[in-house]
Design a protein around this motif. Structure first.
Motif, PDB file in Angstrom:
ATOM      1  N   SER A  49       0.824  -1.199   0.000  1.00 43.29           N
ATOM      2  CA  SER A  49       0.000   0.000   0.000  1.00 43.29           C
ATOM      3  C   SER A  49       0.860   1.252   0.000  1.00 43.29           C
ATOM      4  O   SER A  49       2.027   1.215   0.391  1.00 43.29           O
ATOM      5  CB  SER A  49      -0.906  -0.001   1.237  1.00 43.29           C
ATOM      6  OG  SER A  49      -0.119   0.002   2.411  1.00 43.29           O
ATOM      7  N   PRO A  50       0.290   2.379  -0.443  1.00 45.91           N
ATOM      8  CA  PRO A  50       1.054   3.628  -0.437  1.00 45.91           C
ATOM      9  C   PRO A  50       1.157   4.221   0.960  1.00 45.91           C
ATOM     10  O   PRO A  50       0.526   3.757   1.905  1.00 45.91           O
ATOM     11  CB  PRO A  50       0.223   4.521  -1.366  1.00 45.91           C
ATOM     12  CG  PRO A  50      -1.179   4.022  -1.209  1.00 45.91           C
ATOM     13  CD  PRO A  50      -1.041   2.528  -1.016  1.00 45.91           C
ATOM     14  N   SER A  51       1.945   5.246   1.076  1.00 51.08           N
ATOM     15  CA  SER A  51       2.052   6.045   2.311  1.00 51.08           C
ATOM     16  C   SER A  51       2.577   5.258   3.503  1.00 51.08           C
ATOM     17  O   SER A  51       2.352   5.633   4.650  1.00 51.08           O
ATOM     18  CB  SER A  51       0.683   6.648   2.672  1.00 51.08           C
ATOM     19  OG  SER A  51       0.182   7.382   1.578  1.00 51.08           O
ATOM     20  N   GLY A  52       3.246   4.134   3.255  1.00 50.67           N
ATOM     21  CA  GLY A  52       3.856   3.393   4.348  1.00 50.67           C
ATOM     22  C   GLY A  52       2.878   2.733   5.284  1.00 50.67           C
ATOM     23  O   GLY A  52       3.240   2.397   6.416  1.00 50.67           O
ATOM     24  N   VAL A  53       1.629   2.525   4.846  1.00 50.15           N
ATOM     25  CA  VAL A  53       0.643   1.891   5.718  1.00 50.15           C
ATOM     26  C   VAL A  53       1.085   0.483   6.088  1.00 50.15           C
ATOM     27  O   VAL A  53       1.031   0.077   7.249  1.00 50.15           O
ATOM     28  CB  VAL A  53      -0.745   1.875   5.038  1.00 50.15           C
ATOM     29  CG1 VAL A  53      -1.700   0.943   5.777  1.00 50.15           C
ATOM     30  CG2 VAL A  53      -1.306   3.285   4.993  1.00 50.15           C
ATOM     31  N   GLY A  54       1.527  -0.282   5.126  1.00 54.27           N
ATOM     32  CA  GLY A  54       1.991  -1.638   5.379  1.00 54.27           C
ATOM     33  C   GLY A  54       0.860  -2.647   5.365  1.00 54.27           C
ATOM     34  O   GLY A  54      -0.292  -2.346   5.673  1.00 54.27           O
ATOM     35  N   VAL A  55       1.215  -3.870   4.989  1.00 57.11           N
ATOM     36  CA  VAL A  55       0.259  -4.958   4.827  1.00 57.11           C
ATOM     37  C   VAL A  55       0.849  -6.210   5.459  1.00 57.11           C
ATOM     38  O   VAL A  55       2.064  -6.432   5.413  1.00 57.11           O
ATOM     39  CB  VAL A  55      -0.026  -5.207   3.320  1.00 57.11           C
ATOM     40  CG1 VAL A  55      -0.937  -6.412   3.115  1.00 57.11           C
ATOM     41  CG2 VAL A  55      -0.641  -3.974   2.675  1.00 57.11           C
ATOM     42  N   GLY A  56      -0.005  -7.038   6.041  1.00 58.27           N
ATOM     43  CA  GLY A  56       0.390  -8.354   6.517  1.00 58.27           C
ATOM     44  C   GLY A  56      -0.405  -9.423   5.787  1.00 58.27           C
ATOM     45  O   GLY A  56      -1.544  -9.186   5.377  1.00 58.27           O
ATOM     46  N   TYR A  57       0.198 -10.597   5.617  1.00 54.64           N
ATOM     47  CA  TYR A  57      -0.542 -11.712   5.034  1.00 54.64           C
ATOM     48  C   TYR A  57      -0.448 -12.911   5.975  1.00 54.64           C
ATOM     49  O   TYR A  57       0.434 -13.005   6.829  1.00 54.64           O
ATOM     50  CB  TYR A  57      -0.020 -12.074   3.637  1.00 54.64           C
ATOM     51  CG  TYR A  57       1.302 -12.810   3.618  1.00 54.64           C
ATOM     52  CD1 TYR A  57       1.349 -14.211   3.668  1.00 54.64           C
ATOM     53  CD2 TYR A  57       2.508 -12.124   3.525  1.00 54.64           C
ATOM     54  CE1 TYR A  57       2.560 -14.890   3.646  1.00 54.64           C
ATOM     55  CE2 TYR A  57       3.723 -12.783   3.505  1.00 54.64           C
ATOM     56  CZ  TYR A  57       3.739 -14.178   3.566  1.00 54.64           C
ATOM     57  OH  TYR A  57       4.938 -14.841   3.569  1.00 54.64           O
ATOM     58  N   ARG A  58      -1.370 -13.827   5.790  1.00 50.11           N
ATOM     59  CA  ARG A  58      -1.442 -15.017   6.643  1.00 50.11           C
ATOM     60  C   ARG A  58      -1.923 -16.182   5.797  1.00 50.11           C
ATOM     61  O   ARG A  58      -2.817 -16.036   4.963  1.00 50.11           O
ATOM     62  CB  ARG A  58      -2.399 -14.761   7.801  1.00 50.11           C
ATOM     63  CG  ARG A  58      -2.562 -15.892   8.816  1.00 50.11           C
ATOM     64  CD  ARG A  58      -3.453 -15.385   9.941  1.00 50.11           C
ATOM     65  NE  ARG A  58      -3.641 -16.353  11.011  1.00 50.11           N
ATOM     66  CZ  ARG A  58      -4.807 -16.968  11.268  1.00 50.11           C
ATOM     67  NH1 ARG A  58      -5.872 -16.722  10.530  1.00 50.11           N
ATOM     68  NH2 ARG A  58      -4.903 -17.813  12.270  1.00 50.11           N
ATOM     69  N   LEU A  59      -1.322 -17.327   5.995  1.00 44.91           N
ATOM     70  CA  LEU A  59      -1.682 -18.538   5.274  1.00 44.91           C
ATOM     71  C   LEU A  59      -2.166 -19.571   6.279  1.00 44.91           C
ATOM     72  O   LEU A  59      -1.426 -19.956   7.180  1.00 44.91           O
ATOM     73  CB  LEU A  59      -0.452 -19.060   4.517  1.00 44.91           C
ATOM     74  CG  LEU A  59      -0.689 -19.936   3.292  1.00 44.91           C
ATOM     75  CD1 LEU A  59      -1.403 -19.158   2.199  1.00 44.91           C
ATOM     76  CD2 LEU A  59       0.642 -20.466   2.776  1.00 44.91           C
TER      77      LEU A  59
END
Length: 242
Positions: A49-59
């Motif tokens: 994502s823009p603006s340094g929001v950050g994303v996490g994923y999980r499996l």
């Protein structure tokens, strides 16, 4: 109001691509195409994502067809799902197949409270991504414990774990909101827990989360989840962060 066009698109694999260049600080997506009786459904999967929001994923692995029996019984195509457990809708916090071991949510919340106490983050600050509790869970997962940690996404790592499962799947289920026009699904991520004042606050709700489920020819099922670092679990009955 909660997502008005929430549901699941079910079909077979057609194609998977990525944005041609990962420009850090901009949105970055995987693009999935499914074959359905109505035509080819498209899904854009947010992984950075823009603006340094950050994303996490999980499996979440180790599931069987019986764990998704309600939606597995549906024919291929898009199906609206009411926000309730009996419809087959997903909820990252409340769906039994997605729940963490009992000790992990309190530990994750304790770490969050420590971060809040030390940093005093502003409302909406991206401080609710994978934390020390997830790192511990990852170590336990290496020891074959039944735990599924959140992992910080750099964009490609989230897609690297998904792509081979898509290509080998006999059937794919994409949960999210149907396009208002055309064949496609978006909001394939957590759809609750946004901070007060966020543009998404009013669309938060329970039993309306997005994810990609891959069913393999042997009947095993994997769930791929996405969450933005501004979103916080647990949530209340309206899907707002506690």
């Amino acid at each position: 109001m909660p997502l008005p066009l929430y549901g699941v698109a079910i079909g077979t694999f057609h194609d998977f691509t990525r944005d041609p260049q990962h420009e850090y600080g901009a949105w970055y997506h995987g693009h999935l195409s499914l074959i359905t009786p109505a035509g080819t459904y498209e899904a854009a999967l947010d992984v950075d994502s823009p603006s340094g929001v950050g994303v996490g994923y999980r499996l979440v692995t180790g599931l069987a067809g019986a764990d998704i029996a309600t939606v597995r019984a549906l024919p291929d195509g898009f199906h609206p799902l009411a926000p309730a457990p009996e419809t087959g809708a997903l909820d990252y916090q409340r769906s039994p197949v997605l729940r963490d071991p009992g000790w992990l949510p309190p530990l994750r919340r304790l770490v969050q409270r420590l971060v809040e106490a030390l940093l005093h983050p502003a409302v909406g600050a991206p401080v609710y991504g994978p934390n020390l509790a997830d790192r511990l869970a990852a170590l336990l997962a290496c020891l074959r414990a039944k735990v599924h940690p959140w992992v910080a996404s750099d964009g490609d790592n989230a897609l690297d774990v998904l792509e081979p499962r898509l290509r080998s799947a006999s059937r794919i289920y994409v949960f999210g909101q149907r396009f208002a026009d055309g064949l496609g699904v978006h909001d394939v991520h957590l759809n609750q827990g946004d901070p007060y004042g966020s543009q998404w606050w009013d669309t938060d709700g329970i039993w309306q989360d997005g994810a990609v489920l891959c069913e393999q020819p042997n009947g095993r099922v994997t769930v791929w989840q996405i969450k933005f670092n501004t979103q916080r679990l647990p949530t209340d009955a309206q899907g707002h962060p506690l």
